[in-house]
Design a protein around this motif. Structure first.
Motif, PDB file in Angstrom:
ATOM      1  N   LEU A   1       0.947  -1.186   0.100  1.00 24.09           N
ATOM      2  CA  LEU A   1       0.205   0.232  -0.054  1.00 24.09           C
ATOM      3  C   LEU A   1       1.006   1.270  -0.112  1.00 24.09           C
ATOM      4  N   TRP A   2       1.909   1.239   0.805  1.00 25.69           N
ATOM      5  CA  TRP A   2       2.789   2.460   0.679  1.00 25.69           C
ATOM      6  C   TRP A   2       3.452   2.645  -0.731  1.00 25.69           C
TER       7      TRP A   2
ATOM      8  N   THR B   1       0.805   4.018  -3.010  1.00 21.46           N
ATOM      9  CA  THR B   1       0.430   5.497  -2.652  1.00 21.46           C
ATOM     10  C   THR B   1       1.634   6.430  -3.251  1.00 21.46           C
ATOM     11  N   SER B   2       2.752   5.791  -3.254  1.00 21.55           N
ATOM     12  CA  SER B   2       3.874   6.478  -3.991  1.00 21.55           C
ATOM     13  C   SER B   2       3.533   6.477  -5.670  1.00 21.55           C
TER      14      SER B   2
ATOM     15  N   LEU C   1       0.929   6.780  -6.837  1.00 17.84           N
ATOM     16  CA  LEU C   1      -0.202   7.553  -7.099  1.00 17.84           C
ATOM     17  C   LEU C   1       0.206   9.005  -7.081  1.00 17.84           C
ATOM     18  N   GLY C   2       1.204   9.219  -5.943  1.00 13.07           N
ATOM     19  CA  GLY C   2       1.922  10.492  -5.954  1.00 13.07           C
ATOM     20  C   GLY C   2       2.758  10.802  -7.372  1.00 13.07           C
TER      21      GLY C   2
ATOM     22  N   TRP D   1      -8.303  -3.989   2.990  1.00 13.09           N
ATOM     23  CA  TRP D   1      -6.747  -3.691   2.265  1.00 13.09           C
ATOM     24  C   TRP D   1      -6.872  -4.067   1.029  1.00 13.09           C
TER      25      TRP D   1
ATOM     26  N   VAL E   1      -8.561  -1.035  -0.925  1.00 14.58           N
ATOM     27  CA  VAL E   1      -7.662   0.239  -0.968  1.00 14.58           C
ATOM     28  C   VAL E   1      -6.586  -0.312  -2.070  1.00 14.58           C
ATOM     29  N   GLU E   2      -6.153  -1.408  -2.071  1.00 14.14           N
ATOM     30  CA  GLU E   2      -5.151  -1.688  -3.119  1.00 14.14           C
ATOM     31  C   GLU E   2      -5.486  -1.401  -4.585  1.00 14.14           C
TER      32      GLU E   2
ATOM     33  N   LEU F   1      -6.161   2.351  -5.216  1.00 12.16           N
ATOM     34  CA  LEU F   1      -4.596   2.990  -5.500  1.00 12.16           C
ATOM     35  C   LEU F   1      -4.263   2.460  -7.091  1.00 12.16           C
TER      36      LEU F   1
ATOM     37  N   ALA G   1      -4.115   5.383  -9.769  1.00  9.89           N
ATOM     38  CA  ALA G   1      -2.719   5.671 -10.412  1.00  9.89           C
ATOM     39  C   ALA G   1      -2.448   5.567 -11.941  1.00  9.89           C
TER      40      ALA G   1
END
Length: 262
Positions: free
Chosen positions: A47-48, A51-52, A54-55, A112, A115-116, A119, A123
């Motif tokens: 997930l981290w 998230t990166s 998506l950033g 989770w 959420v995965e 994301l 992205a």
């Protein structure tokens, strides 16, 4: 082989020239990097790291010069197609109970996973909208042909993009005609039969229009080949952008492997 290009072939120099000008980079490179980006992001699971990713997509949006609010609204509209699946996933995936609703247990594992998926989808969608969605259809077709995509597939894509709005207008005219004749949809055989006639008429008119278009194209010398007038050229800015984005993707892969090992 030559291409007709407008807008997307403006010169760039250095990373500073990329700001708000991603849409002027070589279309072939943008398509290749978008495909590579999608493959890498889909293969991620942490997930981290997602998230990166998506950033990184948001960074591409900032560099593209597209209006952020309108672009994010379009992405949210696409999210509406998967929102129900994401809401139901915690209740359908077994695992550790999080809470219970009407006798149905929601699992942490399902949350989770939802959420995965969210994301990953956002992205990839945002990157596609930024890098490929800003291309003119003709430019995209020429770029795909330059990347050795089958010529018939390129023709099919270009004609679909060109005439899908024409078919929509034809559909609206037929619907207006039905309403003027007093048609009101309902749950009965008359409605089903009327919609069947509507679809059949759409197909008939589409075939007739395609025959007229083919005849007109042949009269103008069309031989089934894509005529190219200007060759694509990779510039320094194209290679620099591809290197930076490739390095970012390599960093995401390294982070995924690192988190998996620990």
């Amino acid at each position: 082989m030559t291409y007709v290009l407008t807008g997307d072939s403006a010169p760039l120099s250095g990373f500073a020239g990329m700001r708000a000008k991603v849409t002027t980079l070589d279309p072939r490179m943008r398509i290749v990097m978008t495909a590579l980006y999608a493959v890498v992001v889909v293969s991620l699971s942490n997930l981290w790291v997602l998230t990166s990713a998506l950033g990184l997509s948001l960074s591409l949006l900032a560099l593209s010069g597209l209006p952020p609010r309108e672009t994010l609204k379009r992405m949210a509209m696409m999210d509406s197609f998967i929102i129900f699946m994401l809401l139901l996933l915690p209740f359908t995936m077994p695992g550790d109970a999080m809470f219970s609703l009407w006798g149905l247990e929601a699992s942490w594992q399902g949350l989770w996973r939802a959420v995965e998926i969210a994301l990953t989808a956002n992205a990839v969608i945002l990157a596609v909208m930024t890098l490929v969605g800003t291309m003119e259809p003709v430019t995209m077709g020429h770029a795909l042909f330059a990347l050795k995509t089958p010529e018939r597939l390129v023709h099919l894509m270009m004609f679909t993009i060109r005439y899908i709005d024409v078919l929509r207008e034809e559909y609206q005219r037929l619907r207006t005609s039905m309403k003027l004749r007093g048609f009101r949809p309902g749950t009965n055989w008359h409605t089903y039969r009327s919609y069947g006639y509507l679809i059949g008429m759409m197909l008939v008119r589409a075939i007739e229009r395609s025959e007229r278009i083919l005849a007109a194209m042949k009269c103008r010398g069309f031989s089934g080949r894509i005529i190219l007038l200007e060759a694509f050229q990779l510039r320094r800015a194209d290679l620099l952008f591809a290197f930076i984005l490739g390095a970012a993707l390599a960093t995401l892969i390294w982070a995924e492997v690192h988190y998996a090992a620990t």
